[in-house]
Enzyme design. Structure first.
Site, PDB file in Angstrom:
ATOM      1  CB  SER A 135       0.867  -3.350  -2.460  1.00  0.00           C
ATOM      2  OG  SER A 135      -0.364  -2.985  -3.072  1.00  0.00           O
ATOM      3  CE1 TYR A 181       2.405   1.809  -2.868  1.00  0.00           C
ATOM      4  CE2 TYR A 181       0.849   0.254  -3.819  1.00  0.00           C
ATOM      5  CZ  TYR A 181       1.463   0.806  -2.717  1.00  0.00           C
ATOM      6  OH  TYR A 181       1.143   0.353  -1.462  1.00  0.00           O
TER       7      TYR A 181
END
Length: 261
Positions: free
Chosen positions: A144, A157
């Site tokens: 990500s 995250y």
């Protein structure tokens, strides 16, 4: 795009039942791979597998939690013995638990790392043992852009994806001597269920594109969010012969949202 020319190409994809994982599974199966599709959601996985089989594509589903190392090793052994040698591994499985750090639960933190980081370790370790014996293979981890830029309410995250990013690079360094390449694709905002869950209303997509001064997000210079196929196409490149001298690389696919950092 030319893929490795072998009699039986087998790819293992985690998080295969929806979003980016689904797009990768479809793309690989259309490239001629037999895809071992792994996901924790058996209902969605079964629907995908049946749909692709109806198109005469070779996909076999396995309901597995990638955080469970014993289950991962068991299914990897089964794939190797009953389907064929895994030439390609794509780590896509991931979870998103939102929350400011001072209110984030311990369970949310631990589950995020169990899937996003430990899951990548579990599957990569299990599959790479076989790849080492054959001295070939390609591993791609879907990370990500949040791994390189702080995001409010996304500490778990972002940190878990940063861990998976560095793990994959270290894996690539260790496996290079066996002719095994390990790379990353790091998406930004992508049109998936995970992204939709972040939107408060029908204007969510435009809000992401515009950015937010309050949350220190600059928006997306290309003025659009990614599609799952944008990410899948990058995966296809990284496993192809055209990328046979690329390893330990991180390709950011975010429309410029992180300004190339």
């Amino acid at each position: 795009m030319k893929v490795p020319d072998r009699e039986k190409k087998v790819a293992l994809v985690t998080g295969a039942a929806q979003g980016i994982g689904e797009a990768v599974t479809i793309a690989l199966s259309k490239q001629g791979y037999t895809v071992a599709a792994i996901d924790n959601n058996s209902d969605k996985l079964n629907i995908l597998v049946e749909e692709l089989k109806s198109q005469s594509l070779n996909v076999v589903g396995f309901t597995v939690d990638v955080a469970d190392s014993i289950a991962v090793q068991k299914v990897t052994d089964e794939i190797e013995q009953k389907i064929g040698s895994v030439e390609v591994l794509v780590n896509v499985a991931g979870v998103l638990r939102m929350g400011l750090i001072n209110s984030l639960s311990k369970e949310d933190w631990e589950r995020t790392f169990a899937v996003n980081s430990t899951g990548v370790f579990n599957v990569s370790q299990s599959v790479s043992k076989y790849m080492i014996e054959r001295r070939r293979g390609s591993i791609v981890t879907v990370g990500s852009n949040a791994a390189s830029v702080p995001r409010m309410s996304m500490a778990a995250y972002a940190a878990s994806k940063a861990a998976a990013t560095m793990f994959t690079k270290c894996l690539g360094l260790e496996l290079a001597q066996y002719n095994i390449r390990c790379n990353l694709v790091s998406p930004g905002s992508t049109n998936t269920e995970m992204q939709w869950a972040l939107w408060d209303n029908e204007n969510g997509e435009q809000a992401v594109i515009k950015g937010s001064l309050e949350t220190f997000k600059v928006g997306i210079p290309l003025q659009k969010i990614a599609t799952p196929s944008d990410i899948a196409n990058t995966v296809l490149f990284l496993i192809s012969d055209e990328a046979n001298h690329i390893t330990m690389n991180n390709v950011c696919v975010d429309g410029g949202a992180t300004l190339g950092v």
